[in-house]
Design a protein around this motif. Structure first.
Motif, PDB file in Angstrom:
ATOM      1  N   GLU A  48     -93.593 -22.560 -82.237  1.00 37.54           N
ATOM      2  CA  GLU A  48     -94.332 -23.540 -82.324  1.00 37.54           C
ATOM      3  C   GLU A  48     -94.640 -23.562 -83.734  1.00 37.54           C
ATOM      4  OE1 GLU A  48     -98.510 -22.108 -82.038  1.00 37.54           O
ATOM      5  OE2 GLU A  48     -96.472 -22.383 -81.236  1.00 37.54           O
ATOM      6  N   THR A  77     -91.575 -22.500 -85.483  1.00 36.13           N
ATOM      7  CA  THR A  77     -89.757 -23.695 -85.873  1.00 36.13           C
ATOM      8  C   THR A  77     -90.651 -25.056 -86.309  1.00 36.13           C
ATOM      9  OG1 THR A  77     -90.267 -24.850 -83.014  1.00 36.13           O
ATOM     10  CG2 THR A  77     -88.762 -22.529 -83.078  1.00 36.13           C
ATOM     11  N   GLU A 112     -90.928 -27.192 -84.475  1.00 41.52           N
ATOM     12  CA  GLU A 112     -90.631 -28.342 -83.542  1.00 41.52           C
ATOM     13  C   GLU A 112     -90.855 -28.508 -81.556  1.00 41.52           C
ATOM     14  OE1 GLU A 112     -87.660 -30.282 -84.645  1.00 41.52           O
ATOM     15  OE2 GLU A 112     -86.509 -28.771 -86.217  1.00 41.52           O
ATOM     16  N   ALA A 113     -89.894 -29.388 -80.957  1.00 43.33           N
ATOM     17  CA  ALA A 113     -90.777 -29.556 -80.083  1.00 43.33           C
ATOM     18  C   ALA A 113     -90.295 -28.547 -79.177  1.00 43.33           C
ATOM     19  CB  ALA A 113     -90.024 -30.727 -79.167  1.00 43.33           C
ATOM     20  N   ASP A 151     -88.714 -27.796 -76.435  1.00 47.26           N
ATOM     21  CA  ASP A 151     -87.710 -27.650 -75.672  1.00 47.26           C
ATOM     22  C   ASP A 151     -86.873 -28.254 -76.236  1.00 47.26           C
ATOM     23  OD1 ASP A 151     -87.982 -30.763 -75.985  1.00 47.26           O
ATOM     24  OD2 ASP A 151     -87.148 -31.442 -74.301  1.00 47.26           O
ATOM     25  N   SER A 152     -86.462 -27.802 -78.047  1.00 47.99           N
ATOM     26  CA  SER A 152     -85.840 -28.415 -78.878  1.00 47.99           C
ATOM     27  C   SER A 152     -84.725 -26.724 -78.847  1.00 47.99           C
ATOM     28  CB  SER A 152     -86.303 -28.027 -80.472  1.00 47.99           C
ATOM     29  OG  SER A 152     -87.254 -26.596 -80.839  1.00 47.99           O
ATOM     30  N   ASP A 153     -83.216 -27.316 -79.261  1.00 53.36           N
ATOM     31  CA  ASP A 153     -82.729 -26.057 -80.374  1.00 53.36           C
ATOM     32  C   ASP A 153     -83.108 -24.872 -80.700  1.00 53.36           C
ATOM     33  OD1 ASP A 153     -80.807 -27.686 -78.055  1.00 53.36           O
ATOM     34  OD2 ASP A 153     -80.104 -28.229 -79.802  1.00 53.36           O
ATOM     35  N   ARG A 168     -84.975 -23.423 -78.624  1.00 55.97           N
ATOM     36  CA  ARG A 168     -84.060 -22.010 -78.023  1.00 55.97           C
ATOM     37  C   ARG A 168     -82.860 -20.991 -78.710  1.00 55.97           C
ATOM     38  NH1 ARG A 168     -81.489 -23.006 -72.997  1.00 55.97           N
ATOM     39  NH2 ARG A 168     -82.197 -24.954 -72.873  1.00 55.97           N
ATOM     40  N   TRP A 210     -98.634 -27.713 -75.674  1.00 56.43           N
ATOM     41  CA  TRP A 210     -97.118 -27.963 -75.488  1.00 56.43           C
ATOM     42  C   TRP A 210     -96.892 -26.198 -75.620  1.00 56.43           C
ATOM     43  CZ3 TRP A 210     -94.075 -23.905 -78.577  1.00 56.43           C
ATOM     44  CH2 TRP A 210     -92.632 -24.649 -78.834  1.00 56.43           C
TER      45      TRP A 210
END
Length: 285
Positions: free
Chosen positions: A32, A35, A37-38, A40-42, A45, A71
């Motif tokens: 976290e 990134t 980001e969330a 499950d975000s791209d 990934r 998270w």
């Protein structure tokens, strides 16, 4: 952790290394922060895909606060087969949260999720915690130890400038069967003590730093079945990329450095580290 978070997301990631000859595991990461980001975000990934491209195909995503531990659980559930979670209050969080017992209750509830396989990172950190708050930090550490034992999960320890007290508390209350020293920072004598007690030592990019000969001496001593490797992403990128944004892909560089110090075959060491991670944390499936 928030100040470090803000600093790290602005840095450029270290370049992808040469792939390992066999798959292995990053035993400790904070994606976290990599990134922002969330779960499950791209972007998340992509971090996982980059790691997999160099044969780092599984990651343990580690908690340090109640909110961020959620998270971790969400990420582990979003990427079955690739990610497991650990949940806890970081030792620097424990003395300053408004309601410690309320946060403990959140961590205990999260620990019931089947994708959570460890309680961590907990422990002691006397580098940033003033002496007046250290007793509260110790109380939180003991609570997490008890939770790990009650849930039969591994314990992941953060230990900074607090070696003696960490070891004393583990003796006082009894260590869980699987006790991991994340980003091991002790010397040879501490490594010998941990080995004798059956603890697991996880080494990070710090062992590649020029000012860390003690870590290189220590890593040579650890039996295969008590050894893990980690990035602690986004912190502690290994040399020659020290100062860059660290990602799980850098496990490839750390494993090669470990193999060189231990005079072992890279593939054999990577396989042993993978087997250990699955024994300690369980199947990633």
């Amino acid at each position: 952790m928030a100040d470090r978070h803000n600093r790290d997301i602005d840095r450029q990631p270290a370049p992808l290394p040469e792939p390992l000859p066999v798959p292995t595991v990053d035993a400790h990461a904070h994606i976290e922060i990599v990134t922002n980001e969330a779960p499950d975000s791209d972007a998340v990934r992509q971090v996982l895909d980059d790691a997999k491209s160099v044969n780092v195909d599984r990651i343990v995503q580690v908690g340090y606060s109640a909110e961020q531990s959620q998270w971790c659980v969400d990420m582990a559930n979003a990427f079955p087969g690739r990610v497991l979670a650990a949940v806890a209050l970081h030792p620097n969080e424990a003395p300053v949260v408004p309601d410690l017992e309320a946060d403990w209750a959140i961590i205990e509830k999260l620990a019931q999720d089947p994708r959570v396989r460890a309680i961590g990172e907990t422990g002691l950190d006397y580098f940033r915690t003033e002496p007046a708050l250290q007793k509260r930090q110790q109380e939180s550490f003991k609570w997490h130890i008890d939770l790990a034992k009650r849930t039969n999960k591994a314990l992941v320890i953060h230990d900074r400038d607090s070696h003696d007290d960490v070891l004393s508390i583990l003796l006082e209350v009894g260590a869980p069967e699987k006790t991991v020293f994340h980003c091991f920072s002790g010397d040879v004598e501490m490594a010998k003590t941990c080995i004798d007690r059956g603890y697991i030592l996880s080494f990070a990019g710090t062992m590649t730093f020029k000012n860390a000969p003690a870590l290189r001496d220590a890593v040579k001593l650890v039996p295969h079945d008590q050894l893990l490797v980690e990035t602690d992403s986004p912190f502690l990128a290994p040399s020659p990329h020290r100062g860059a944004l660290n990602t799980p892909a850098q496990i490839a560089n750390i494993v090669r450095a470990m193999a060189a110090e231990r005079d072992e075959d890279v593939a054999e060491l990577a396989t042993a580290l993978s087997v250990n991670a699955e024994r300690i944390f369980g199947s990633f499936a």
